[in-house]
Design a protein around this motif. Structure first.
Motif, mmCIF file in Angstrom:
data_model
loop_
_atom_site.group_PDB
_atom_site.id
_atom_site.type_symbol
_atom_site.label_atom_id
_atom_site.label_comp_id
_atom_site.label_asym_id
_atom_site.label_seq_id
_atom_site.Cartn_x
_atom_site.Cartn_y
_atom_site.Cartn_z
ATOM 1 N N UNK A 142 3.472 159.282 50.474
ATOM 2 C CA UNK A 142 4.732 159.772 51.034
ATOM 3 C C UNK A 142 4.817 161.298 51.037
ATOM 4 N N UNK A 143 3.714 161.966 50.729
ATOM 5 C CA UNK A 143 3.673 163.426 50.704
ATOM 6 C C UNK A 143 3.271 163.969 52.067
ATOM 7 N N UNK A 144 4.100 164.871 52.606
ATOM 8 C CA UNK A 144 3.781 165.479 53.895
ATOM 9 C C UNK A 144 2.534 166.349 53.773
ATOM 10 N N UNK A 145 2.395 167.039 52.637
ATOM 11 C CA UNK A 145 1.219 167.892 52.446
ATOM 12 C C UNK A 145 -0.056 167.064 52.392
ATOM 13 N N UNK A 146 0.006 165.911 51.732
ATOM 14 C CA UNK A 146 -1.170 165.053 51.641
ATOM 15 C C UNK A 146 -1.461 164.369 52.973
ATOM 16 N N UNK A 147 -0.411 163.988 53.698
ATOM 17 C CA UNK A 147 -0.531 163.453 55.061
ATOM 18 C C UNK A 147 -1.512 162.275 55.118
ATOM 19 N N UNK A 148 -1.223 161.235 54.357
ATOM 20 C CA UNK A 148 -2.169 160.127 54.198
ATOM 21 C C UNK A 148 -1.563 158.766 54.545
ATOM 22 N N UNK A 149 -0.583 158.733 55.416
ATOM 23 C CA UNK A 149 0.134 157.493 55.702
ATOM 24 C C UNK A 149 -0.635 156.617 56.689
ATOM 25 N N UNK A 150 -0.822 155.362 56.292
ATOM 26 C CA UNK A 150 -1.463 154.362 57.154
ATOM 27 C C UNK A 150 -0.480 153.202 57.337
ATOM 28 N N UNK A 151 -0.144 152.893 58.579
ATOM 29 C CA UNK A 151 0.740 151.768 58.898
ATOM 30 C C UNK A 151 -0.083 150.521 59.174
ATOM 31 N N UNK A 152 0.428 149.365 58.759
ATOM 32 C CA UNK A 152 -0.246 148.100 59.023
ATOM 33 C C UNK A 152 0.784 147.051 59.409
ATOM 34 N N UNK A 153 0.459 146.254 60.392
ATOM 35 C CA UNK A 153 1.258 145.083 60.751
ATOM 36 C C UNK A 153 0.374 143.854 60.645
ATOM 37 N N UNK A 154 0.812 142.855 59.883
ATOM 38 C CA UNK A 154 0.082 141.604 59.733
ATOM 39 C C UNK A 154 0.922 140.451 60.261
ATOM 40 N N UNK A 155 0.313 139.288 60.368
ATOM 41 C CA UNK A 155 1.030 138.106 60.836
ATOM 42 C C UNK A 155 1.271 138.081 62.327
ATOM 43 N N UNK A 156 0.483 138.844 63.093
ATOM 44 C CA UNK A 156 0.598 138.865 64.549
ATOM 45 C C UNK A 156 -0.267 137.764 65.160
ATOM 46 N N UNK A 157 -0.052 137.422 66.409
ATOM 47 C CA UNK A 157 -0.983 136.507 67.084
ATOM 48 C C UNK A 157 -2.379 137.123 67.159
ATOM 49 N N UNK A 158 -3.382 136.307 67.181
ATOM 50 C CA UNK A 158 -4.741 136.808 67.350
ATOM 51 C C UNK A 158 -4.937 137.378 68.752
ATOM 52 N N UNK A 159 -5.783 138.376 68.846
ATOM 53 C CA UNK A 159 -6.206 138.964 70.129
ATOM 54 C C UNK A 159 -5.029 139.476 70.943
ATOM 55 N N UNK A 160 -4.023 140.011 70.242
ATOM 56 C CA UNK A 160 -2.834 140.538 70.912
ATOM 57 C C UNK A 160 -2.851 142.063 70.877
ATOM 58 N N UNK A 161 -2.544 142.698 72.010
ATOM 59 C CA UNK A 161 -2.436 144.143 72.044
ATOM 60 C C UNK A 161 -1.076 144.563 71.491
ATOM 61 N N UNK A 162 -1.080 145.651 70.726
ATOM 62 C CA UNK A 162 0.170 146.133 70.153
ATOM 63 C C UNK A 162 0.088 147.589 69.777
ATOM 64 N N UNK A 163 1.240 148.170 69.436
ATOM 65 C CA UNK A 163 1.291 149.555 68.973
ATOM 66 C C UNK A 163 2.532 149.718 68.093
ATOM 67 N N UNK A 164 2.576 150.850 67.387
ATOM 68 C CA UNK A 164 3.693 151.130 66.491
ATOM 69 C C UNK A 164 4.720 152.008 67.187
ATOM 70 N N UNK A 165 5.978 151.828 66.799
ATOM 71 C CA UNK A 165 7.075 152.631 67.304
ATOM 72 C C UNK A 165 7.849 153.183 66.105
ATOM 73 N N UNK A 166 8.610 154.272 66.342
ATOM 74 C CA UNK A 166 9.281 154.928 65.217
ATOM 75 C C UNK A 166 10.576 155.589 65.656
#
Length: 426
Positions: free
Chosen positions: A309-333
């Protein structure tokens, strides 16, 4: 191929005093880098063969495969793996099965080591359990095992009958911080064949298991359908369902972490125990909010993050699980939470409001593959908004969600995960 975040979870813990989620993903096993393979376990092309039907009879008829570093489990986790049990080699069908195991094995036995060398007995013990004649430490002690049991061991051996309900069931076994045991009176939750919806787990076809844990509840899904839910906590334990006896939790590494992986074994009836793909995500920083609708996989997609959660470290990785297989997707904010049911005809719920940015740049639109999951390392200096990229500031809260393609009754549509809220620091 293994896909990992840029920084490992251990690095994040060292950098800042924030809880860190841990995640890893094997979309296949062309490389088994990062795994500790025990006895018969080995890579076989693109699959992980935990145990093979050519194994010798006797004590060596077993295998185990562990992710090479402890992962956080105490605060929650979500793991999905595709398995294939095949080529039963006897007239009575194959055996005995495989298990997903969470362990901090501290006692070395005559036939196995501790931690990453941990392995239990063969045959009915499925590579994690113990025999009545075993010496102390011969099981994977201090463990929780989710059996995929493919052989009926009923009233044998006479000294300690196993009492399987049938030859096609899922059962969760634990002895707390002591020995673990494949006998059904050590089960804290069970899905017999009648609860599996007609799925034959050793039919040579790919099947998907999802294990979802929040403190107090452990859920198991088979091919997108929840087949088992039981009360359990790593700190306080659960209840053996056949005896009604309480059983304690596990002695976790640092109070939070354990090794995770697979075991498998056979006796005189043999089969291959293969893992096709595997993803794991532990609960991490931030808070989930907003309810996701069930998608065509039979599950609801869930957000998690790995971050100091540190802006200086800048190490955030987002993950979404439980999606259908072979589905295209992206993150929104967005910095604003919201709730819109079925926006623009979607089958899901939009959990954001205000100015919503999309991660749709080069390499940011992803395919969920055969494990129904996408991950993205985001740059906190370049958060997308409708008017351009902005930099996160200390004290700001940003909310994230995954959008993905889906189908409802065969009709193409879209869906969403739940929302995840992260508040950043300097």
């Amino acid at each position: 191929m293994i896909q990992r975040p840029v920084l490992g979870a251990a690095c994040i813990v060292a950098l800042a005093p924030f809880a860190a989620a841990q995640s890893f993903q094997y979309s296949d096993f062309n490389s088994t880098a990062g795994l500790q393979l025990v006895e018969r376990a080995a890579g076989s092309g693109a699959i992980l063969r935990v145990h093979d039907q050519a194994a010798p009879q006797g004590a060596g008829n077993r295998g185990a495969a562990w992710f090479g570093s402890p992962v956080s489990v105490a605060n929650g986790f979500d793991t999905t793996f595709v398995f294939n049990i095949n080529q039963g080699g006897s007239a009575s069908g194959g055996g005995d099965g495989m298990a997903f195991v969470i362990q901090n094995d501290l006692v070395a036995g005559d036939t196995g080591g501790v931690g990453l060398s941990g392995i239990g007995r063969h045959a009915s013990a499925i590579g994690y359990g113990i025999f009545p004649t075993s010496n102390p430490g011969e099981s994977i002690d201090n463990s929780l095992a989710i059996e995929i049991d493919t052989f009926l061991n009923s009233n044998q051996p006479a000294a300690a009958p196993i009492m399987d309900p049938d030859g096609n069931h899922i059962s969760i076994h634990t002895g707390g911080s002591g020995e673990n045991d494949q006998r059904e009176d050590w089960s804290i939750g069970r899905a017999p064949n009648s609860a599996l919806g007609g799925v034959n787990m050793s039919d040579g076809q790919d099947h998907t298991v999802r294990v979802h844990y929040v403190p107090g509840t452990l859920d198991v899904y088979l091919d997108g359908v929840m087949v088992l839910s039981t009360s359990y906590s790593f700190s306080t334990g659960g209840t053996h369902i056949d005896t009604g006896n309480a059983v304690g939790g596990l002695n976790l590494i640092g109070g939070t972490s354990a090794y995770v992986g697979f075991t498998g074994s056979s006796g005189s009836s043999v089969e291959n125990h293969d893992v096709i793909s595997w993803t794991f995500d532990s609960a991490g920083p931030g808070g989930n909010y907003c309810t996701a609708n069930v998608n065509s996989s039979g599950a609801a997609a869930s957000m998690s993050a790995m971050s100091s959660l540190s802006i200086a470290t800048n190490d955030t990785v987002l993950t979404s699980t439980g999606m259908p297989n072979l589905a295209f997707g992206f993150f929104i904010t967005s910095q604003t939470q919201g709730f819109v049911m079925n926006p623009a005809g979607s089958a899901g719920n939009l959990c954001l409001a205000g100015g919503i940015g999309r991660y749709v740049g080069p390499g940011q639109i992803q395919n969920s593959g055969t494990i129904g999951s996408i991950s993205l390392s985001i740059d906190l200096n370049q958060i997308p908004t409708p008017t351009g990229l902005v930099q996160a500031s200390a004290g700001q809260t940003w909310n994230f969600q995954a959008w993905f393609r889906d189908a409802s009754m065969g009709v193409p549509t879209s869906n969403f995960s739940d929302g995840l809220s992260l508040t950043f620091t300097n």
